[in-house]
Design a protein around this motif. Structure first.
Motif, PDB file in Angstrom:
ATOM      1  N   VAL A  60      68.721  46.968  47.816  1.00 32.62           N
ATOM      2  CA  VAL A  60      69.647  46.979  48.955  1.00 32.62           C
ATOM      3  C   VAL A  60      68.922  47.757  50.050  1.00 32.62           C
ATOM      4  N   ILE A  61      68.872  47.190  51.249  1.00 33.01           N
ATOM      5  CA  ILE A  61      68.191  47.867  52.350  1.00 33.01           C
ATOM      6  C   ILE A  61      69.240  48.417  53.314  1.00 33.01           C
ATOM      7  N   VAL A  62      69.140  49.713  53.576  1.00 35.96           N
ATOM      8  CA  VAL A  62      70.122  50.362  54.451  1.00 35.96           C
ATOM      9  C   VAL A  62      69.492  50.609  55.816  1.00 35.96           C
ATOM     10  N   THR A  63      70.264  50.271  56.841  1.00 29.97           N
ATOM     11  CA  THR A  63      69.784  50.502  58.196  1.00 29.97           C
ATOM     12  C   THR A  63      70.968  50.920  59.068  1.00 29.97           C
ATOM     13  N   THR A  64      70.676  51.292  60.297  1.00 29.02           N
ATOM     14  CA  THR A  64      71.743  51.630  61.248  1.00 29.02           C
ATOM     15  C   THR A  64      71.636  50.668  62.426  1.00 29.02           C
ATOM     16  N   PRO A  65      72.673  50.561  63.268  1.00 30.14           N
ATOM     17  CA  PRO A  65      72.602  49.605  64.381  1.00 30.14           C
ATOM     18  C   PRO A  65      71.395  49.847  65.292  1.00 30.14           C
ATOM     19  N   LYS A 108      70.654  47.694  31.580  1.00 31.18           N
ATOM     20  CA  LYS A 108      70.835  46.252  31.823  1.00 31.18           C
ATOM     21  C   LYS A 108      70.414  45.837  33.227  1.00 31.18           C
ATOM     22  N   HIS A 109      70.825  46.599  34.232  1.00 34.17           N
ATOM     23  CA  HIS A 109      70.530  46.229  35.625  1.00 34.17           C
ATOM     24  C   HIS A 109      69.902  47.411  36.353  1.00 34.17           C
ATOM     25  N   LYS A 110      68.917  47.091  37.208  1.00 32.16           N
ATOM     26  CA  LYS A 110      68.279  48.161  37.999  1.00 32.16           C
ATOM     27  C   LYS A 110      68.279  47.760  39.464  1.00 32.16           C
ATOM     28  N   PHE A 111      68.809  48.631  40.284  1.00 34.65           N
ATOM     29  CA  PHE A 111      68.870  48.380  41.727  1.00 34.65           C
ATOM     30  C   PHE A 111      68.135  49.485  42.480  1.00 34.65           C
ATOM     31  N   PHE A 112      67.376  49.100  43.487  1.00 28.78           N
ATOM     32  CA  PHE A 112      66.761  50.097  44.370  1.00 28.78           C
ATOM     33  C   PHE A 112      67.574  50.172  45.653  1.00 28.78           C
ATOM     34  N   VAL A 113      67.644  51.361  46.219  1.00 28.89           N
ATOM     35  CA  VAL A 113      68.204  51.500  47.562  1.00 28.89           C
ATOM     36  C   VAL A 113      67.065  51.981  48.448  1.00 28.89           C
ATOM     37  N   LEU A 114      66.740  51.172  49.462  1.00 22.50           N
ATOM     38  CA  LEU A 114      65.576  51.428  50.317  1.00 22.50           C
ATOM     39  C   LEU A 114      66.011  51.549  51.767  1.00 22.50           C
ATOM     40  N   VAL A 120      71.239  43.502  53.210  1.00 14.30           N
ATOM     41  CA  VAL A 120      71.080  44.587  54.183  1.00 14.30           C
ATOM     42  C   VAL A 120      72.466  45.156  54.471  1.00 14.30           C
ATOM     43  N   ILE A 121      72.578  46.474  54.428  1.00 13.58           N
ATOM     44  CA  ILE A 121      73.822  47.147  54.819  1.00 13.58           C
ATOM     45  C   ILE A 121      73.562  47.853  56.148  1.00 13.58           C
ATOM     46  N   GLU A 122      74.427  47.577  57.119  1.00 14.28           N
ATOM     47  CA  GLU A 122      74.329  48.248  58.411  1.00 14.28           C
ATOM     48  C   GLU A 122      75.293  49.437  58.376  1.00 14.28           C
ATOM     49  N   ASN A 123      74.730  50.624  58.294  1.00 11.10           N
ATOM     50  CA  ASN A 123      75.572  51.818  58.160  1.00 11.10           C
ATOM     51  C   ASN A 123      75.767  52.476  59.530  1.00 11.10           C
ATOM     52  N   MET A 124      76.815  53.262  59.650  1.00 10.63           N
ATOM     53  CA  MET A 124      77.152  53.983  60.888  1.00 10.63           C
ATOM     54  C   MET A 124      77.339  52.985  62.042  1.00 10.63           C
TER      55      MET A 124
END
Ligand code: ADP
Length: 309
Positions: A183-188, A43-49, A213-217
């Protein structure tokens, strides 16, 4: 010449897998139809980049799949990070091997009753094998992972892509076609760099919605006093997302327990639900859960069973 071959999987008359394109060979059409037929059931497809490796892309992908499972959805996690497939390590599946059915379909590995996992690593003989692959071999493996994994019906497929904006993520996004977004993952430290902006432009060029955008760490929560220390520069992620006109999903602090969980293959959000980083993670992916919730089909009619007098 267009021929009207029926896509066996879906009932959508507009599904492009039903019709052969003018410039498409019979073999290419059969391959595309097999691939789209397989993806039609999801049903749903998400990429994590991510723009670069090491920012927590696989951690986000794995915990997103787990969170969906914890919310009662059937989720598949597909790790196509050809350069460093870390999902098996993060989830304690380093010894898992993919089985192939008599029909030539690949069986994913069941992590929980709700979450299945397929990783490029499950197909490799040794950890270094992917390094020597040339372009066409990589393209073949990518296609096989998308076309031949027998997920069964899924609410969502999470695709953990190789980092960057090169040929491999491009080919994956193009082959999947109608995804919900990325969803785009980045760090500070990465937030202000050109890589993140490139990832966002990559999505725009491919008409792939940026879900956020998710800011990780981002910051460290002291386990003793619960005070947050911003070890790296922080706050840039939200400003950058606003500047680029994409949603900001939030920040996830550094948690030493997340490193331990990753090293030991323990499902973090499930086992450490009360930790600030796990709560921050669940909060960050709420909009994605919301997309699935809107689609949840309520059971038709009353529950079966006899009412006792
Ligand atoms: P990528 O997929 O971007 O290469 P990974 O998800 O494999 O990155 O993460 C790299 C390492 O960082 C792993 O050891 C992981 O456990 C750790 N890590 C990721 N996010 C966090 C965090 N918020 N706090 C502590 N460690 C983290």
């Amino acid at each position: 010449m267009a021929s009207n071959t029926t896509c066996n999987t879906c009932s959508d008359p507009t599904c492009s897998a039903k019709t052969r394109q003018h410039d498409e060979s019979v073999e290419d059409f059969a391959r595309r139809q097999r691939l789209q037929g397989n993806l039609c059931r999801i049903k749903h497809k998400f990429f994590v980049l991510s723009g670069k490796g090491g920012v927590g892309k696989s951690t986000v992908a794995a915990n997103l799949a787990l969170t969906l499972g914890m919310n009662g959805f059937r989720a598949g996690l597909l790790d196509i990070d050809l350069h460093g497939p870390s999902v098996p390590t993060l989830l304690g599946l380093t010894r898992a091997q993919a089985r192939t059915t008599r029909e030539g379909l690949i069986q994913p590995v069941a992590l929980t009753s709700q979450v299945s996992v397929m990783s490029i690593a499950f197909l490799l003989q040794g950890e270094d094998e992917a390094v020597i692959w040339r372009g066409p071999m990589k393209a073949g493996v990518i296609e096989q992972l998308l076309a031949d994994v027998d997920w069964g019906p899924l609410d969502a497929l999470i695709v953990d892509c190789p980092p960057g904006t090169g040929d491999e993520p491009l080919s994956i996004v193009q082959k999947v076609g109608d995804a919900d977004g990325a969803v785009i993952v980045t760090t500070p430290q990465q937030v202000a760099t050109a890589d993140v902006r490139r990832s966002i432009s990559f999505c725009h060029k491919l008409d792939l919605p940026v879900l956020g955008v998710i800011e990780n760490m981002a910051g460290f929560v002291c386990p003793h006093c619960q005070k947050t220390t911003d070890i790296f520069r922080t706050g840039g992620g939200e400003a950058m997302a606003a500047d680029m006109g994409v949603p900001y999903l939030g920040r996830i602090p550094i948690d030493p327990e997340l490193v331990n969980a990753g090293d030991q293959g323990v499902p973090y959000v499930q086992k450490f639900a009360e930790r600030p980083a796990a709560k921050a993670f669940v909060h960050a992916v709420e909009p994605l859960i919301g997309m699935l919730e809107r689609d949840r089909v309520p059971a038709a009619g009353p529950a079966s069973g006899t009412v006792q007098e």
